[in-house]
Each structure stands twice: as structure tokens, then as C-alpha cells.
Scaffold this motif. Structure first.
Motif, PDB file in Angstrom:
ATOM      1  N   GLY A 299       0.810  -1.218   0.000  1.00  0.00           N
ATOM      2  CA  GLY A 299       0.000   0.000   0.000  1.00  0.00           C
ATOM      3  C   GLY A 299       0.840   1.263   0.000  1.00  0.00           C
TER       4      GLY A 299
ATOM      5  N   HIS B   9      -0.471  -4.824  -6.844  1.00  0.00           N
ATOM      6  CA  HIS B   9      -1.186  -4.063  -5.820  1.00  0.00           C
ATOM      7  C   HIS B   9      -1.590  -4.994  -4.675  1.00  0.00           C
ATOM      8  CE1 HIS B   9      -3.859  -1.143  -3.995  1.00  0.00           C
ATOM      9  NE2 HIS B   9      -4.804  -2.066  -3.953  1.00  0.00           N
TER      10      HIS B   9
ATOM     11  N   ASP C  88      -2.101  -5.094   0.084  1.00  0.00           N
ATOM     12  CA  ASP C  88      -2.075  -4.409   1.378  1.00  0.00           C
ATOM     13  C   ASP C  88      -1.620  -5.422   2.417  1.00  0.00           C
ATOM     14  OD1 ASP C  88      -4.404  -5.915   2.148  1.00  0.00           O
ATOM     15  OD2 ASP C  88      -5.700  -4.384   1.275  1.00  0.00           O
ATOM     16  N   ASN C  89      -2.041  -5.257   3.674  1.00  0.00           N
ATOM     17  CA  ASN C  89      -1.527  -6.128   4.741  1.00  0.00           C
ATOM     18  C   ASN C  89      -2.475  -7.257   5.113  1.00  0.00           C
ATOM     19  OD1 ASN C  89      -3.503  -4.582   5.899  1.00  0.00           O
ATOM     20  ND2 ASN C  89      -2.321  -3.970   7.693  1.00  0.00           N
TER      21      ASN C  89
ATOM     22  N   ALA D 128      -5.880  -9.455   0.230  1.00  0.00           N
ATOM     23  CA  ALA D 128      -5.029  -8.819  -0.781  1.00  0.00           C
ATOM     24  C   ALA D 128      -4.091  -9.839  -1.411  1.00  0.00           C
ATOM     25  CB  ALA D 128      -4.235  -7.683  -0.151  1.00  0.00           C
TER      26      ALA D 128
ATOM     27  N   CYS E 111      -0.472 -11.382   4.145  1.00  0.00           N
ATOM     28  CA  CYS E 111      -0.606 -11.305   2.690  1.00  0.00           C
ATOM     29  C   CYS E 111      -0.045 -12.569   2.028  1.00  0.00           C
ATOM     30  CB  CYS E 111       0.124 -10.063   2.192  1.00  0.00           C
ATOM     31  SG  CYS E 111      -0.116  -9.693   0.454  1.00  0.00           S
TER      32      CYS E 111
END
Length: 345
Positions: free
Chosen positions: A199, A228, A230-231, A235, A260
Motif C-alpha cells: 500500500g 497491488h 495491502d496487509n 489482498a 498477505c
């Protein structure tokens, strides 16, 4: 006088009342001030006096009233901790923070970050509970916002680089940590190594830079591929599905964190892609889930116990030792090789 009467407390202490400091003082024939010094561990009283007071306190079952003493000193001795309740790594940090705080006579107040509860709300709650210093785990607020907060109470930011700030920072060298993973994979013979990003935050920026730098160091510029993310596990799953829809899978995937990476593992397994047979997967944090045999994830340890110990020490030094100069503690990350990575087939 019968035996029961002779055994009754001599200081007006009722059968069911809590023993008081005055009761201990009366038992040993000392002033309450002298007894208080002993029970608080303050230097001065002789060893013989100390032993007499401690023995009397034990016999009477005396326990100090922590709340009363804190009110008298106008101190709470509370360290406020902001924590992301969705992060296994933060949960581990909190456990170590509690141990470290307890060892120096402090306690913790926890204020969680959730999907509907932001950093400002979490911090306001910690201040409302009279936290004397704040330990913020992975804060994303701008540096000037954190600096303004630090002017109210000492702030220790854990896990995030903050350049030129007045507050204290405890973190690991994230860029180097991701570099160690890429070095490991390249050493196994991987060239097509993809990265699932974390992110927009500073932590994500440092880890992304570590991936790019390491790939270039191994002359793998043309294989740099950042997806792309995130945590979260979700994702990781999305990123893996994107890879599965492509023409050719990379031979290795590095994820922003362990959560992730577990999402990546889940999606690959559902698609009958073997790990590490067809695709190696690595994470970051070395959280409790990464160590489970069902994941057996190669990752990077952030030394959670040491970070916690250093964070508590930084806050307490501000409060009790009067330190005013900011300090940054940067701990070396450590690659942990498990069963999710192997040489490409």
C-alpha cells in the motif's frame, strides 16, 4: 482473656478489613514513613529493618493499594498502546510489551485500530485514560501529526521510519529485510520473482524499495513485477489470482507481510499450484501463523521481543530519567527459511 481475644488485631483492624500501612508500622514499632520506604524499595533503611517490615507485611497479608499511591503521586504509570487487532504480529508485540512494562512497574492500556476506528480515535482514548506515554504500533499518521502529539506526551513509534522527528522510533531495517528474501530466492536460482505490495504507507514504501534494490543488485531488472496489495490475506489472494490469470506464473512471490503471503498460499493451493514445487512464497514479520506447520512460511523476523523491550525502555526513559533527545533504534532483520521456498523446478 481467652486465646481468640488475645489473637485479635491490636490496631483496630477488623476480622474482614484489609490490612493497612499503619498496621504494619504498629507491628514493627516504626513510623509509617519508614515502613513505606521499605515497601517501595527506596534505599535508606537497614537490612535488618527491611527484613522486619517485609516479614510483618507478609504475616498481616498487607498488599499496597496501587491506585491510592498513584493518585497520591498524580501518576498513572500507564503506557498507552495503539494496536491493529487484525495483526497477529501486533498481538505478539503487545504480549512482549506487557512483560517489559511490568518489569519496570508500569501497566498497559490498549486501544485498538479496526476498520471503523481510526488512529485519532485510538489515541484520544489512550489520552483519556491518562496514559503517561504512547507506544504506537505501525502508525500511519503524518510525521508532523505525531510530533504534535509528542509535545503532549512522549510518543514511541514502533515499526516505522520517521525521518527528523522529535519522537522516539523503534523499528527493523525493512529495506534490508526484503533484500534478504530476494537474496535467498536468487541464491536458489529464481529469476522471475514477483512482489505483492503493502500500500501507501512508509513501511510499505521501504519494503517495496528493498525489493527493487535487491532485484537490481542481482541484475533482474527486467523481472521486477509489483502487484497491488495491502496487509491482509484477502489482498494476497487477489494478487495470486491475478498471477494465475496471466500467461506465465513467476517462480517466486514475495509478499508485504505474512498475512498477505498466507493469502497467496491459499489461492495457489486452491488452484492446485504446488508450493514450493511450482512457486516459492515468502512473507515478512515471522508472526505466529507463519510458524504453523500448515503454512511453514519462509519469512523475516522483526525481533518482536526486542522491539517491545526497546519501546518500553524508550518511553520510561522519557518519563523517569528525563531524557529529551530523540532516539531511533534500528534492529537488524533476520531471514527465517522454512518450507515454502525451494529451488525452481
Amino acid at each position: 482473656m481467652d486465646e481468640a481475644a488475645s489473637a485479635a488485631p491490636r490496631t483496630g483492624q477488623g476480622a474482614n478489613s484489609r490490612p493497612r500501612l499503619e498496621d504494619v508500622a504498629a507491628r514493627v514499632g516504626l513510623s509509617t514513613a519508614s515502613v513505606s520506604l521499605v515497601l517501595r524499595g527506596v534505599p535508606g533503611p537497614s537490612e535488618r529493618t527491611r527484613q522486619r517490615v517485609l516479614q510483618a507485611a507478609a504475616e498481616l497479608g498487607y498488599k499496597a493499594d496501587r491506585n491510592a499511591s498513584l493518585l497520591a503521586s498524580r501518576r498513572s504509570r500507564l503506557l498507552g498502546v495503539m494496536v491493529d487487532i487484525h495483526s497477529p504480529f501486533h498481538a505478539e508485540l503487545v504480549e512482549h510489551l506487557h512483560t517489559a512494562a511490568e518489569e519496570v512497574g508500569y501497566d498497559l492500556v490498549l486501544s485498538p485500530l479496526t476498520r471503523t476506528r481510526d488512529e485519532q480515535t485510538a489515541v484520544e482514548t489512550l489520552l483519556a485514560f491518562r496514559s503517561e506515554a504512547l507506544i504506537l504500533l505501525g502508525p500511519v499518521a503524518p510525521a508532523d501529526t505525531l510530533t504534535a502529539l509528542h509535545h503532549k506526551v512522549p510518543v514511541v513509534a514502533v515499526g516505522r521510519r520517521i525521518t527528523g522527528a522529535e519522537l522516539d522510533v523503534v523499528r527493523t531495517a525493512d529495506e534490508d529485510g526484503v533484500g534478504q528474501i530476494v537474496d535467498h530466492l536468487a541464491g536458489l536460482g529464481h529469476r522471475s520473482i514477483a512482489y505483492v505490495d503493502g500500500g501507501k504507507g512508509v513501511i510499505a514504501t521501504d519494503r517495496r524499495r528493498g525489493y527493487r534494490t535487491a532485484m537490481r543488485r542481482h541484475a533482474l531488472d527486467e523481472h521486477i513485477r509489483i502487484l497491488h496489495g495491502d496487509n491482509t490475506e484477502a489482498a494476497g489472494e487477489r494478487a495470486a489470482r491475478h498471477l494465475l490469470d496471466g500467461a506465465e506464473l513467476p517462480t517466486a512471490v514475495v509478499a508485504f507481510n505474512d498475512q498477505c503471503a498466507i493469502g497467496v498460499l491459499t489461492a495457489l493451493t486452491r488452484a492446485d499450484v504446488t508450493v514450493p514445487g511450482e512457486v516459492s512464497v515468502a512473507g515478512y514479520d515471522d508472526d505466529a501463523l507463519s510458524r504453523l506447520s500448515c503454512f511453514n512460511l519462509t519469512t523475516v523476523s522483526q525481533s518482536a521481543e526486542e522491539q517491545a523491550r526497546r519501546a518500553v525502555a524508550a518511553g520510561v526513559e522519557r518519563l523517569d530519567a528525563g531524557r529529551t533527545e530523540p532516539q531511533e533504534v534500528v534492529l537488524p532483520p533476520r531471514l527465517v527459511v522454512r518450507g515454502s521456498t525451494a529451488a525452481p523446478s
